[in-house]
Design a protein around this motif. Structure first.
Motif, PDB file in Angstrom:
ATOM      1  N   GLY A  36      51.003  21.476 109.563  1.00 48.65           N
ATOM      2  CA  GLY A  36      51.892  20.671 110.300  1.00 48.65           C
ATOM      3  C   GLY A  36      51.278  19.526 111.248  1.00 48.65           C
ATOM      4  N   GLU A  37      50.246  19.176 110.580  1.00 54.24           N
ATOM      5  CA  GLU A  37      49.520  17.931 111.734  1.00 54.24           C
ATOM      6  C   GLU A  37      49.438  16.830 110.894  1.00 54.24           C
ATOM      7  OE1 GLU A  37      49.255  17.751 114.802  1.00 54.24           O
ATOM      8  OE2 GLU A  37      49.910  19.856 115.244  1.00 54.24           O
ATOM      9  N   ALA A  38      48.804  15.674 111.336  1.00 56.66           N
ATOM     10  CA  ALA A  38      48.662  14.685 110.293  1.00 56.66           C
ATOM     11  C   ALA A  38      47.247  14.873 109.533  1.00 56.66           C
ATOM     12  CB  ALA A  38      48.450  13.253 111.122  1.00 56.66           C
ATOM     13  N   ALA A  39      47.109  14.523 108.525  1.00 56.96           N
ATOM     14  CA  ALA A  39      45.922  14.575 107.577  1.00 56.96           C
ATOM     15  C   ALA A  39      45.438  13.192 107.150  1.00 56.96           C
ATOM     16  CB  ALA A  39      45.835  15.721 106.700  1.00 56.96           C
ATOM     17  N   LEU A  40      44.322  12.847 107.170  1.00 59.37           N
ATOM     18  CA  LEU A  40      43.899  11.528 106.651  1.00 59.37           C
ATOM     19  C   LEU A  40      42.603  11.490 106.266  1.00 59.37           C
ATOM     20  CD1 LEU A  40      42.924   8.932 109.375  1.00 59.37           C
ATOM     21  CD2 LEU A  40      43.962  11.052 110.048  1.00 59.37           C
ATOM     22  N   VAL A  41      42.007  10.670 105.091  1.00 60.42           N
ATOM     23  CA  VAL A  41      40.768  10.590 104.433  1.00 60.42           C
ATOM     24  C   VAL A  41      40.226   9.107 105.088  1.00 60.42           C
ATOM     25  CG1 VAL A  41      39.169  10.155 102.673  1.00 60.42           C
ATOM     26  CG2 VAL A  41      41.247  12.112 102.830  1.00 60.42           C
ATOM     27  N   ILE A  42      39.360   8.913 105.791  1.00 63.84           N
ATOM     28  CA  ILE A  42      38.515   7.814 106.267  1.00 63.84           C
ATOM     29  C   ILE A  42      37.271   7.364 105.216  1.00 63.84           C
ATOM     30  CG2 ILE A  42      37.443   6.677 108.131  1.00 63.84           C
ATOM     31  CD1 ILE A  42      40.170   7.457 108.996  1.00 63.84           C
ATOM     32  N   ARG A  43      37.461   6.139 104.842  1.00 70.25           N
ATOM     33  CA  ARG A  43      36.494   6.047 103.975  1.00 70.25           C
ATOM     34  C   ARG A  43      35.526   4.773 104.797  1.00 70.25           C
ATOM     35  NH1 ARG A  43      36.898   1.759  98.945  1.00 70.25           N
ATOM     36  NH2 ARG A  43      34.931   1.973  98.121  1.00 70.25           N
ATOM     37  N   ARG A  44      34.009   5.006 104.578  1.00 68.02           N
ATOM     38  CA  ARG A  44      33.162   4.171 105.119  1.00 68.02           C
ATOM     39  C   ARG A  44      33.123   2.889 104.313  1.00 68.02           C
ATOM     40  NH1 ARG A  44      26.777   5.498 105.583  1.00 68.02           N
ATOM     41  NH2 ARG A  44      26.280   3.469 106.464  1.00 68.02           N
ATOM     42  N   VAL A  45      32.873   1.786 104.966  1.00 65.80           N
ATOM     43  CA  VAL A  45      32.844   0.610 104.409  1.00 65.80           C
ATOM     44  C   VAL A  45      31.815  -0.291 105.319  1.00 65.80           C
ATOM     45  CG1 VAL A  45      34.136  -1.765 103.793  1.00 65.80           C
ATOM     46  CG2 VAL A  45      35.396   0.321 103.697  1.00 65.80           C
ATOM     47  N   GLY A  46      30.579  -0.278 104.811  1.00 65.32           N
ATOM     48  CA  GLY A  46      29.396  -0.790 105.596  1.00 65.32           C
ATOM     49  C   GLY A  46      29.295   0.298 106.710  1.00 65.32           C
ATOM     50  N   ASP A  47      29.360  -0.469 107.918  1.00 72.34           N
ATOM     51  CA  ASP A  47      29.119   0.014 109.311  1.00 72.34           C
ATOM     52  C   ASP A  47      30.388   0.495 110.074  1.00 72.34           C
ATOM     53  OD1 ASP A  47      26.283   0.016 109.196  1.00 72.34           O
ATOM     54  OD2 ASP A  47      26.274  -2.011 110.290  1.00 72.34           O
ATOM     55  N   PHE A  48      31.681   0.318 109.140  1.00 71.92           N
ATOM     56  CA  PHE A  48      32.815   0.546 109.598  1.00 71.92           C
ATOM     57  C   PHE A  48      33.652   1.648 108.901  1.00 71.92           C
ATOM     58  CE2 PHE A  48      31.845  -3.886 110.529  1.00 71.92           C
ATOM     59  CZ  PHE A  48      32.107  -4.010 111.799  1.00 71.92           C
ATOM     60  N   ALA A  49      34.633   2.244 109.435  1.00 72.15           N
ATOM     61  CA  ALA A  49      35.300   3.164 108.458  1.00 72.15           C
ATOM     62  C   ALA A  49      36.875   2.526 108.368  1.00 72.15           C
ATOM     63  CB  ALA A  49      35.518   4.469 109.455  1.00 72.15           C
ATOM     64  N   THR A  50      37.833   2.688 107.529  1.00 75.66           N
ATOM     65  CA  THR A  50      38.712   2.503 107.121  1.00 75.66           C
ATOM     66  C   THR A  50      39.713   3.604 106.732  1.00 75.66           C
ATOM     67  OG1 THR A  50      40.256   0.681 106.385  1.00 75.66           O
ATOM     68  CG2 THR A  50      38.364   1.367 105.016  1.00 75.66           C
ATOM     69  N   ARG A  51      40.864   3.731 106.803  1.00 70.43           N
ATOM     70  CA  ARG A  51      41.952   4.623 106.179  1.00 70.43           C
ATOM     71  C   ARG A  51      41.958   4.597 104.900  1.00 70.43           C
ATOM     72  NH1 ARG A  51      47.893   4.740 107.444  1.00 70.43           N
ATOM     73  NH2 ARG A  51      47.878   4.292 105.543  1.00 70.43           N
TER      74      ARG A  51
END
Length: 168
Positions: A93-108
């Motif tokens: 019942g909550e948000a679920a997401l996957v974050i992908r690492r790109v270099g020294d950053f994370a992006t959804r």
């Protein structure tokens, strides 16, 4: 820094919160002369990557949407992750997401959000600094309290897909 890097830095200056930039803002942000900023903007206009919005500032052109779609297609794990993220969101019942690492950053990379009054604002392509990555890797999980969205608490863990860890 060479010219190619500076031109790419100009493109990366455009954000959701700053979608319009003047040549002066570009020059100041990158630390270049105004004539150089005009030259880089001219090149980007020639390539149809930016356009003059008629207000003395420049904006990204719709052509960058093709790059965004290409980037989405180049991430094949999304097809695998989408159903998993949907099921996890429905089960909790909550948000679920996957974050992908790109270099020294994370992006959804993927997200599923139920209808709540609190919605996550982490958009595709939005970046977040991964300052604590070594600690997260050694611990195997991480938590966040209002780092991206006020009033939102989150927990995260790396995911292994086809013998590769995400974020990698």
């Amino acid at each position: 820094m060479d010219s190619a890097r500076r031109v790419l830095k100009v493109l990366l200056l455009f954000t959701e919160k700053g979608p319009e930039l003047s040549v002066e803002e570009i020059a100041h942000s990158i630390g270049i002369s105004i004539p150089s900023a005009y030259r880089f903007v001219s090149l980007l206009r020639e390539m149809d990557m930016v356009e003059d919005n008629g207000k003395g500032t420049y904006v990204l052109s719709p052509r960058v949407l093709l790059l965004a779609r290409s980037a989405e297609q180049a991430f094949p794990a999304s097809k695998v992750l989408h159903p998993f993220v949907e099921r996890l969101s429905k089960a909790t019942g909550e948000a679920a997401l996957v974050i992908r690492r790109v270099g020294d950053f994370a992006t959804r990379a993927e997200i599923s959000q139920p209808e709540h009054t609190i919605r996550l604002s982490f958009e595709p392509g939005q970046i977040m600094v991964l300052a604590e990555l070594p600690d997260i890797v050694s611990r195997g999980w991480s938590k966040s309290e209002a780092e991206v969205d006020e009033g939102v608490w989150a927990v995260a863990a790396p995911i292994k897909v086809a013998d590769r860890w995400w974020p990698r």
